[in-house]
Design a protein around this motif. Structure first.
Motif, PDB file in Angstrom:
ATOM      1  N   LEU A   1      -9.881  55.136  28.414  1.00 12.40           N
ATOM      2  CA  LEU A   1     -10.365  56.017  29.468  1.00 12.40           C
ATOM      3  C   LEU A   1     -11.702  55.532  30.011  1.00 12.40           C
ATOM      4  N   LEU A   2     -12.594  55.057  29.115  1.00 13.72           N
ATOM      5  CA  LEU A   2     -13.907  54.580  29.548  1.00 13.72           C
ATOM      6  C   LEU A   2     -13.781  53.408  30.501  1.00 13.72           C
ATOM      7  N   TRP A   3     -12.978  52.413  30.125  1.00 12.26           N
ATOM      8  CA  TRP A   3     -12.853  51.213  30.970  1.00 12.26           C
ATOM      9  C   TRP A   3     -12.159  51.532  32.291  1.00 12.26           C
ATOM     10  N   LEU A   4     -11.167  52.403  32.244  1.00 10.12           N
ATOM     11  CA  LEU A   4     -10.510  52.780  33.498  1.00 10.12           C
ATOM     12  C   LEU A   4     -11.463  53.557  34.404  1.00 10.12           C
ATOM     13  N   MET A   5     -12.296  54.413  33.803  1.00  4.44           N
ATOM     14  CA  MET A   5     -13.267  55.145  34.604  1.00  4.44           C
ATOM     15  C   MET A   5     -14.326  54.213  35.179  1.00  4.44           C
ATOM     16  N   ILE A   6     -14.714  53.194  34.391  1.00  3.98           N
ATOM     17  CA  ILE A   6     -15.672  52.203  34.904  1.00  3.98           C
ATOM     18  C   ILE A   6     -15.076  51.479  36.110  1.00  3.98           C
TER      19      ILE A   6
ATOM     20  N   MET B   1      -8.032  62.588  35.173  1.00  2.16           N
ATOM     21  CA  MET B   1      -7.281  63.546  34.371  1.00  2.16           C
ATOM     22  C   MET B   1      -5.855  63.068  34.109  1.00  2.16           C
ATOM     23  N   VAL B   2      -5.234  62.524  35.136  1.00  3.01           N
ATOM     24  CA  VAL B   2      -3.867  62.007  34.971  1.00  3.01           C
ATOM     25  C   VAL B   2      -3.861  60.842  33.989  1.00  3.01           C
ATOM     26  N   ILE B   3      -4.862  59.955  34.097  1.00  2.00           N
ATOM     27  CA  ILE B   3      -4.954  58.815  33.177  1.00  2.00           C
ATOM     28  C   ILE B   3      -5.168  59.306  31.749  1.00  2.00           C
ATOM     29  N   PHE B   4      -6.057  60.304  31.590  1.00  2.00           N
ATOM     30  CA  PHE B   4      -6.334  60.850  30.253  1.00  2.00           C
ATOM     31  C   PHE B   4      -5.063  61.412  29.627  1.00  2.00           C
ATOM     32  N   LEU B   5      -4.328  62.221  30.400  1.00  3.63           N
ATOM     33  CA  LEU B   5      -3.085  62.793  29.876  1.00  3.63           C
ATOM     34  C   LEU B   5      -2.050  61.712  29.600  1.00  3.63           C
ATOM     35  N   SER B   6      -2.008  60.699  30.449  1.00  2.00           N
ATOM     36  CA  SER B   6      -1.060  59.601  30.240  1.00  2.00           C
ATOM     37  C   SER B   6      -1.387  58.831  28.973  1.00  2.00           C
ATOM     38  N   ILE B   7      -2.685  58.599  28.738  1.00  2.00           N
ATOM     39  CA  ILE B   7      -3.094  57.889  27.522  1.00  2.00           C
ATOM     40  C   ILE B   7      -2.725  58.713  26.288  1.00  2.00           C
TER      41      ILE B   7
END
Length: 486
Positions: free
Chosen positions: A21-26, A188-194
């Motif tokens: 999540l951190l790297w995707l948010m970066i 949020m979608v990425i977090f739930l997907s992870i």
């Protein structure tokens, strides 16, 4: 006690989902930043173009009021027109008209001319400073016609940048707010997907958490992600190698114990025959010690064989079926009465139920479990003591208790006594520390529970009450049928 390095609190661990999540948010933040810079640049350019055109119209309107009469520059600009030209609610507007030789004709003298000369009829936009403030300047070269005065009049109008920057910020807000909302929704979608993608890992974790430390069977993970399959395969190979080594050790212990039974039995027979012969008191005492040691060794070998048979991985050879626990407990207790009488111990059986208690289990293992409990109680109960085997029912559970008034077990050691070869007191009794270890393995094989509490009290030599031991085992009942107490 040796510390487990895996439990080291100083070790730094990171969350895989958190890192993803951190790297995707970066990455999203970088993309948003680039988009903001590009948007601001385009918005500022659009605002400049719009206001530059408005500023050029003012220059051209001012140029229409300029004329050359008798080689003199004349400006027909009424006061009201001058006020309208210089008035703006957001910005300050100034103008300057210069003669062909660069001399000021009218306007603000601090306005600087453009760095390069303009062709007749052309205009240019550029940024400059006026009174320590950034301004936008438009310069227009007005050609002089029908006059002896040759060249171009330079008409300049300056405007501060307040409304330009305000308009650019408004455009950016209109563009960035939806982008930020999209970024948050995407996060949020990425977090739930992870979380959803890592769900198989959580299932594996729970599977390992439910495992016994002695369960070395392969890990079945058909729905595990492809990326962790090599790790699972290597882990299964490792557990297989460990299982082979453990099975070899178990087989060695079982074989060695089995091979020792015959010579130990022969030794016991020879000692018993020698004790019948007339010998000196010294030899008699030595033979009696050998007889006690041989019995102790025989018991140890028998317990090693039992432990090898019932250990996890081997209990599958025992058939589990319905067992009448009431009759089994009563029968085993009766078998130990002679041993109890030899120490003047009152061994009794009590049942509070009018019906037999039926459980699912293996009769051999249950008899071995109860024999070890009674043997342990008799071993650590002094002469003239009391041992009670009690059976009762609590809801759906059959409760078996072996209660004595022996030396007892302090609470701090009640979990340690189930370890192999652990003895509460090294000089108390003739046990070898395997009885309760065998009991624990049988209890686990029957999915039962075992606990230790204080037992019956007795008066210590010092005058204080000392409590014995109460070992309680709870089984799930299957059924019940009438039982005639005798």
């Amino acid at each position: 006690m040796q510390k487990n390095p895996l439990n080291n609190q100083t070790a730094r661990h990171y969350s895989l989902s958190g890192q993803l999540l951190l790297w995707l948010m970066i990455c999203l933040f970088i993309i948003l930043s680039i988009s903001a810079v590009v948007s601001y640049s385009r918005a500022y350019r659009s605002a400049n173009v719009a206001y530059d055109r408005a500023l050029l119209r003012e220059v051209l309107a001012l140029a229409e009021q300029v004329d050359v009469v008798n080689n003199q520059v004349m400006i027909d600009l009424p006061e009201i027109a001058r006020n309208l030209l210089e008035y703006d609610k957001d910005d300050f507007i100034n103008y300057r008209i210069s003669a062909p030789d660069g001399k000021l004709v009218v306007g603000e003298p601090a306005i600087k001319p453009p760095r390069k000369a303009l062709a007749s009829g052309s205009h240019i936009y550029y940024d400059d400073m006026l009174d320590n403030e950034k301004v936008r300047v438009v310069a227009y070269a007005l050609p002089i016609i029908n006059s002896e005065l040759k060249g171009n009049l330079l008409i300049q109008v300056t405007e501060t940048r307040t409304k330009r920057e305000k308009m650019a910020l408004e455009i950016i807000e209109e563009m960035l707010i939806p982008q930020i909302l999209i970024m948050l929704v995407t996060a949020m979608v990425i977090f739930l997907s992870i979380k959803r993608s890592l769900f198989p890992l959580n299932q594996l974790r729970d599977s390992f958490a439910r495992r016994s430390h002695e369960d070395l069977s392969p890990v079945v993970a058909d729905d595990a992600p492809q990326e962790i399959m090599p790790l699972l395969n290597e882990m299964n190979d490792l557990m297989l190698r460990v299982k082979v080594g453990v099975d070899f050790q178990k087989a060695f212990v079982a074989d060695a114990s089995h091979q020792l039974r015959t010579p130990i039995a022969a030794l016991q027979n020879q000692v018993e025959l020698a004790l019948r012969e007339p010998v000196s008191a010294q030899v008699q005492h030595a033979l009696e010690n050998i007889a006690v040691s041989s019995r102790h060794l025989s018991r140890l070998v028998q317990q090693l064989l039992t432990l090898a048979r019932i250990e996890p991985g081997t209990e599958s050879q025992f058939e589990f079926k319905e067992v009448n626990l009431t009759q089994l407990v009563q029968g085993v207790t009766a078998e130990w009465v002679p041993r109890a009488l030899s120490k003047n111990i009152d061994l009794g059986f009590e049942s509070s139920e009018s019906q037999d208690l039926i459980i699912s289990g293996n009769a051999f293992m249950l008899r071995e479990m109860l024999s070890n409990l009674i043997d342990n109680a008799i071993c650590y109960t002094p002469m003239g003591g009391e041992v009670t085997v009690a059976l009762s029912r609590q809801g759906d559970n059959a409760v078996l208790q072996v209660i004595d008034n022996g030396i007892g077990i302090v609470p701090a050691k009640r979990t340690l006594v189930f370890n192999r070869f652990y003895r509460v007191e090294a000089n108390a009794g003739d046990g070898c520390g395997l009885g309760l270890a065998i009991v624990r393995e049988i209890v686990l094989a029957h999915h039962a529970t075992i606990s230790i509490q204080d037992g019956l009290p007795h008066r210590h030599a010092g005058g204080t009450n000392v409590y014995g031991t109460n070992i309680t085992v709870q089984f799930k009942t299957v059924d019940s049928k009438p039982y005639d107490k005798q």
